[in-house]
Scaffold this motif. Sequence first.
Motif, mmCIF file in Angstrom:
data_model
loop_
_atom_site.group_PDB
_atom_site.id
_atom_site.type_symbol
_atom_site.label_atom_id
_atom_site.label_comp_id
_atom_site.label_asym_id
_atom_site.label_seq_id
_atom_site.Cartn_x
_atom_site.Cartn_y
_atom_site.Cartn_z
ATOM 1 N N CYS A 93 0.627 -0.926 0.334
ATOM 2 C CA CYS A 93 0.001 0.104 -0.080
ATOM 3 C C CYS A 93 0.877 1.741 0.215
ATOM 4 C CB CYS A 93 -0.862 -0.054 1.429
ATOM 5 S SG CYS A 93 -2.160 -1.646 1.597
ATOM 6 N N GLY A 94 1.975 0.795 0.318
ATOM 7 C CA GLY A 94 2.787 2.493 0.459
ATOM 8 C C GLY A 94 2.249 3.512 1.816
ATOM 9 N N VAL A 95 1.578 2.624 3.442
ATOM 10 C CA VAL A 95 1.583 3.304 4.167
ATOM 11 C C VAL A 95 2.172 2.242 4.923
ATOM 12 C CG1 VAL A 95 0.108 3.997 5.567
ATOM 13 C CG2 VAL A 95 -0.615 3.443 3.001
ATOM 14 N N ARG A 96 3.010 3.214 6.490
ATOM 15 C CA ARG A 96 3.681 3.047 7.727
ATOM 16 C C ARG A 96 1.979 2.935 7.839
ATOM 17 N NH1 ARG A 96 4.721 3.644 11.950
ATOM 18 N NH2 ARG A 96 7.099 1.787 12.754
ATOM 19 N N PHE A 97 1.317 1.607 8.209
ATOM 20 C CA PHE A 97 0.131 1.266 9.077
ATOM 21 C C PHE A 97 1.503 0.950 10.762
ATOM 22 C CE2 PHE A 97 -1.149 -0.234 5.549
ATOM 23 C CZ PHE A 97 -2.079 0.079 5.229
ATOM 24 N N ASN A 98 0.467 1.189 11.957
ATOM 25 C CA ASN A 98 0.670 1.546 13.349
ATOM 26 C C ASN A 98 -0.467 0.724 13.871
ATOM 27 O OD1 ASN A 98 -1.766 3.887 13.162
ATOM 28 N ND2 ASN A 98 1.154 5.205 14.086
ATOM 29 N N SER A 99 -1.090 0.260 13.426
ATOM 30 C CA SER A 99 -2.257 -1.244 14.394
ATOM 31 C C SER A 99 -2.404 -1.358 13.417
ATOM 32 C CB SER A 99 -2.773 0.803 14.896
ATOM 33 O OG SER A 99 -3.658 1.631 13.975
ATOM 34 N N VAL A 100 -3.803 -1.928 13.864
ATOM 35 C CA VAL A 100 -4.812 -2.710 13.639
ATOM 36 C C VAL A 100 -5.701 -3.521 14.036
ATOM 37 C CG1 VAL A 100 -3.180 -4.950 14.588
ATOM 38 C CG2 VAL A 100 -4.933 -5.098 12.458
ATOM 39 N N LEU A 101 -7.316 -3.618 13.945
ATOM 40 C CA LEU A 101 -8.204 -3.723 14.917
ATOM 41 C C LEU A 101 -8.264 -5.603 14.037
ATOM 42 C CD1 LEU A 101 -10.106 -4.050 16.374
ATOM 43 C CD2 LEU A 101 -11.698 -3.088 14.798
ATOM 44 N N LEU A 102 -8.164 -6.474 14.646
ATOM 45 C CA LEU A 102 -8.848 -7.614 14.773
ATOM 46 C C LEU A 102 -9.620 -8.207 15.129
ATOM 47 C CD1 LEU A 102 -5.073 -8.005 16.428
ATOM 48 C CD2 LEU A 102 -5.730 -9.712 15.092
ATOM 49 N N ASN A 103 -10.957 -8.518 13.903
ATOM 50 C CA ASN A 103 -11.755 -9.086 14.443
ATOM 51 C C ASN A 103 -11.751 -10.885 14.127
ATOM 52 O OD1 ASN A 103 -13.742 -6.761 15.223
ATOM 53 N ND2 ASN A 103 -13.208 -6.047 13.461
ATOM 54 N N ARG A 104 -12.325 -11.047 14.623
ATOM 55 C CA ARG A 104 -12.709 -13.221 14.965
ATOM 56 C C ARG A 104 -13.801 -13.338 14.936
ATOM 57 N NH1 ARG A 104 -9.934 -17.172 19.546
ATOM 58 N NH2 ARG A 104 -10.961 -19.637 18.146
ATOM 59 N N TYR A 105 -15.019 -13.839 13.960
ATOM 60 C CA TYR A 105 -16.305 -13.950 13.733
ATOM 61 C C TYR A 105 -15.827 -15.821 13.731
ATOM 62 C CZ TYR A 105 -16.105 -9.519 11.490
ATOM 63 O OH TYR A 105 -16.283 -8.279 11.317
ATOM 64 N N ARG A 106 -16.688 -15.897 14.836
ATOM 65 C CA ARG A 106 -16.757 -17.704 15.351
ATOM 66 C C ARG A 106 -17.818 -18.762 14.539
ATOM 67 N NH1 ARG A 106 -18.153 -15.393 21.063
ATOM 68 N NH2 ARG A 106 -19.025 -13.748 19.887
ATOM 69 N N GLY A 107 -18.121 -17.852 13.998
ATOM 70 C CA GLY A 107 -19.347 -18.191 12.627
ATOM 71 C C GLY A 107 -20.436 -17.488 12.095
ATOM 72 N N LEU A 187 -8.442 -8.985 9.514
ATOM 73 C CA LEU A 187 -7.800 -7.426 9.683
ATOM 74 C C LEU A 187 -7.427 -6.681 8.976
ATOM 75 C CD1 LEU A 187 -5.795 -10.640 10.079
ATOM 76 C CD2 LEU A 187 -4.479 -9.375 12.135
ATOM 77 N N THR A 188 -7.644 -5.120 9.682
ATOM 78 C CA THR A 188 -7.460 -4.213 9.233
ATOM 79 C C THR A 188 -7.256 -3.029 10.478
ATOM 80 O OG1 THR A 188 -9.640 -3.362 11.045
ATOM 81 C CG2 THR A 188 -10.211 -3.794 8.777
ATOM 82 N N PHE A 189 -5.452 -2.861 8.791
ATOM 83 C CA PHE A 189 -4.554 -2.061 9.502
ATOM 84 C C PHE A 189 -4.768 -1.046 8.732
ATOM 85 C CE2 PHE A 189 -2.859 -6.368 8.458
ATOM 86 C CZ PHE A 189 -2.359 -6.737 9.847
ATOM 87 N N ARG A 190 -4.642 -0.263 9.981
ATOM 88 C CA ARG A 190 -4.389 1.872 10.416
ATOM 89 C C ARG A 190 -3.380 2.765 10.135
ATOM 90 N NH1 ARG A 190 -10.509 1.839 11.547
ATOM 91 N NH2 ARG A 190 -11.249 -0.558 11.675
ATOM 92 N N VAL A 191 -3.646 3.261 9.869
ATOM 93 C CA VAL A 191 -2.743 4.826 10.550
ATOM 94 C C VAL A 191 -3.428 5.183 11.736
ATOM 95 C CG1 VAL A 191 -0.968 6.530 9.943
ATOM 96 C CG2 VAL A 191 -1.143 4.810 8.358
ATOM 97 N N VAL A 192 -3.675 5.160 12.937
ATOM 98 C CA VAL A 192 -3.997 6.229 14.300
ATOM 99 C C VAL A 192 -2.685 7.466 14.358
ATOM 100 C CG1 VAL A 192 -4.665 6.853 16.662
ATOM 101 C CG2 VAL A 192 -5.078 4.557 14.955
ATOM 102 N N MET A 193 -3.998 8.666 13.768
ATOM 103 C CA MET A 193 -2.635 9.810 14.253
ATOM 104 C C MET A 193 -3.407 10.734 15.930
ATOM 105 S SD MET A 193 -2.657 11.172 10.498
ATOM 106 C CE MET A 193 -4.619 10.906 10.295
ATOM 107 N N PRO A 194 -2.652 10.425 17.251
ATOM 108 C CA PRO A 194 -3.091 10.832 18.310
ATOM 109 C C PRO A 194 -3.990 12.352 18.358
ATOM 110 C CG PRO A 194 -1.673 9.079 18.260
ATOM 111 C CD PRO A 194 -1.958 9.780 16.995
ATOM 112 N N ASP A 195 -2.606 13.229 17.947
ATOM 113 C CA ASP A 195 -2.692 15.013 17.295
ATOM 114 C C ASP A 195 -4.117 14.577 17.087
ATOM 115 O OD1 ASP A 195 -0.425 14.777 18.298
ATOM 116 O OD2 ASP A 195 0.698 15.301 17.264
#
Length: 199
Positions: A93-107, A187-195
């Motif tokens: 993607c040419g992006v430095r991802f600094n975080s990821v949300l993982l979702n586990r769908y059990r069924g 897994l949804t990789f994201r860039v979080v910018m706290p500022d």
Amino acid sequence: MFDLFDDTPQPDVEWHPAWLAPERAAALFERIVAETPWRQERIRTPGGWVDQPRLTAWLGEPDAVYIYSGIRNVPQPWTPAVEELRDAVSALCGVRFNSVLLNRYRGGADSMGWHSDHEPELGSEPVIASVSLGATRRFDLRHNATGVTRSFQLAGGSLLVMRGQTQAQWRHRVPKEPAIGGERLNLTFRVVMPDLRRR
């Protein structure tokens, strides 16, 4: 991917339906299930507090705190398997991802309702890279203004990248599919910018 002569709204997405080889996708699924500190979050609904219909985890850099649906996600450290995926997705993607949300769908009874990832700390045009592992699940995008819907079958090893105005103009969901029995990880990789976070 989409018909260039079709004037209906189209999301700004890149779709890689077989991004990972099946063997690698299966191995990563097993490793991530075992390595991840899964949580069962609770959310407020009109009927009261209920368990989210899936398990989740938030990994990333120490300052990548992310707040959605009233849940304050403080990142856990990267696990080896997720770190491998992050590096590969970032390179594509040419992006430095600094975080990821993982979702586990059990069924098929586990799901994600209509929403958009438009929190301030993601910026105005976030790049969100979504990797799927395990069972195939349907992913719907619905245009806010017209109601036009686009659907994808997210198979294990697939990658869907959302860019530009997708989060501002579209909502998305993973609907319930009772006939599906297998587990799926997303897994949804994201860039979080706290500022940028609202004070």
